[in-house]
Design an enzyme around this catalytic site. Structure first.
Site, short mmCIF file in Angstrom:
data_model
loop_
_atom_site.label_atom_id
_atom_site.label_comp_id
_atom_site.label_asym_id
_atom_site.label_seq_id
_atom_site.Cartn_x
_atom_site.Cartn_y
_atom_site.Cartn_z
N LYS A 70 0.86 -1.18 0.00
CA LYS A 70 0.00 0.00 0.00
C LYS A 70 0.89 1.23 0.00
CE LYS A 70 -4.04 1.65 2.61
NZ LYS A 70 -5.14 1.13 3.45
N TYR A 120 -1.39 -10.34 1.35
CA TYR A 120 -2.18 -10.26 0.12
C TYR A 120 -3.46 -11.08 0.28
CZ TYR A 120 -3.49 -11.27 -4.74
OH TYR A 120 -4.18 -11.44 -5.92
N ALA A 121 -4.60 -10.46 -0.02
CA ALA A 121 -5.90 -11.15 0.06
C ALA A 121 -6.41 -11.37 -1.37
CB ALA A 121 -6.88 -10.31 0.87
N ASP A 164 -14.99 0.27 12.83
CA ASP A 164 -15.35 0.57 11.45
C ASP A 164 -15.59 -0.72 10.67
OD1 ASP A 164 -15.93 2.27 9.36
OD2 ASP A 164 -13.85 2.57 8.78
N LYS A 166 -17.43 -2.96 8.37
CA LYS A 166 -18.40 -2.87 7.27
C LYS A 166 -17.82 -3.65 6.08
CE LYS A 166 -16.52 1.65 6.12
NZ LYS A 166 -16.74 3.08 6.01
N ASN A 169 -14.40 -2.97 4.46
CA ASN A 169 -13.16 -3.19 5.20
C ASN A 169 -12.86 -4.66 5.44
OD1 ASN A 169 -12.58 -0.50 5.34
ND2 ASN A 169 -13.61 -0.19 7.31
N ASP A 182 -8.02 -2.47 7.44
CA ASP A 182 -8.38 -1.10 7.77
C ASP A 182 -8.61 -0.85 9.25
OD1 ASP A 182 -8.40 1.07 6.12
OD2 ASP A 182 -9.97 0.21 4.86
N THR A 200 -19.17 5.25 8.33
CA THR A 200 -20.38 5.55 7.57
C THR A 200 -21.57 5.49 8.51
OG1 THR A 200 -19.29 4.02 6.07
CG2 THR A 200 -21.29 5.05 5.26
#
Ligand code: ATP
Ligand code: MG
Length: 309
Positions: A70, A120-121, A164, A166, A169, A182, A200
């Site tokens: 990243k 890595y996903a 967070d 959701k 993420n 995240d 959110t």
């Protein structure tokens, strides 16, 4: 340049309860090597675009180990005022070790960029899968919920709140297992009883949108919202405008479409409770009958050919 190099020069973890244990078995663990540079990696295809930079598939040259790199631009981090948040994200994520939490192996930086070395996903964002399939079956939803609840239980045991949770993420590994990513909004519990409005609106619990003190039970509410969205394809308090969503969250007003089973309704209703102290604790979520029974069926759905023989 004073820029922000200094910010990233100090050791990233100051928490003695999370000592950096060298994991010598791992080729790209940051504790094996303190000074990674971009020259240690071969850069592959872009995996996605984030708010502050891009993510690339990459391979560590010596070990050939595949990772996700990243790349964040310092100028954008500074403009967004999120350097402190990034430090916290790195500090927390680098010290978590759980099969359903995305590993952060290390970080390095140059004059203009900060690089995060991530697990890595291969199957990418759960959000994309959910939008493509519209809803997940009860067994698959229960499997994801069990893995997320297990990972959150681990975080909470280390006094880390995610805050967070959701679909955006959550990433999937090669085998379709959840990897929570995240940790930008996560906090260590002692400093968590603050009232920052983050995330959110759809996934925020009543105490957070009302700017009241909150604790780890915010993640229980989000788990309930997530389970609802897996089964229904939209979050429970979704409305035309923010004001209506706000009202629906604070009054906990939601309905189930007819196809949702009694067991799932019971599970979700035990998590979506206004009083944070009355929400189903994670230990009980993990042993809830619907979660246990349905997640046991998930393998049959993921690998149906096994039963064809
Ligand atoms: P931010 O994290 O700054 O809020 P974001 O969530 O939009 O931004 P990133 O986390 O930077 O974006 O990731 C961008 C995209 O790259 C993700 O949506 C995902 O598709 C992909 N991606 C990120 N990390 C990985 C990873 N470890 N493995 C595979 N794909 C990844
Ligand atoms: Mg992200």
């Amino acid at each position: 340049m004073a820029e922000s190099n200094a910010t990233y020069q100090q050791p990233i973890c100051h928490d003695s309860s999370h000592p950096a244990k060298p994991d010598l078995s791992h080729p790209v663990d940051n504790t094996n090597k303190s000074h990674w540079s971009i020259d240690d990696f071969e850069i592959g295809k872009p995996l996605g675009k984030g708010k502050f930079g891009n993510v690339f598939l990459a391979r560590e040259k010596k070990s050939k180990y595949i990772i996700a790199l990243k790349v964040l631009f310092k100028s954008q981090l500074q403009k967004g005022g999120v350097e402190h948040q990034l430090r916290r994200e790195v500090e927390i994520q680098a010290h978590l070790r759980h099969p359903n939490i995305l590993r952060l192996y290390g970080y390095f930086y140059d004059d203009r960029r900060v690089y995060l070395i991530l697990e890595y996903a291969p199957r990418g964002e759960l959000y994309k899968q959910l939008r493509a399939q519209r809803t997940f079956s009860e067994p698959i939803s229960a499997k994801y919920i069990r893995q997320i609840a297990d990972a959150l239980n681990y975080c909470h045991s280390k006094a880390v709140i995610h805050r967070d949770i959701k679909p955006e993420n959550l990433l999937l590994d090669f085998f379709g297992n959840i990897k929570i990513a995240d940790f930008g909004w996560s906090v260590h519990a002692p400093t968590s009883r603050r009232t920052t409005l983050c995330g959110t609106l759809d996934y925020l619990p009543p105490e957070m949108i009302n700017s009241k003190p909150h604790d780890k039970s915010v993640d229980l509410w989000s788990l309930g919202v997530l389970c609802y969205e897996f089964l229904c394809g939209y979050p429970p308090f979704e409305s035309e405008d923010q004001q209506s969503t706000y009202t629906r969250i604070t009054t906990c007003s939601f309905n189930f479409p007819p196809h949702v089973s009694e067991g799932a309704r019971n599970f979700i209703s035990l998590l979506l409770v206004i009083d944070p102290t009355k929400r189903l604790p994670l230990d009980n979520a993990l042993t809830h009958q619907w979660v246990v029974d349905q997640s046991a069926k998930s393998d049959d759905q993921m690998f149906p050919q096994r039963n064809d023989k």
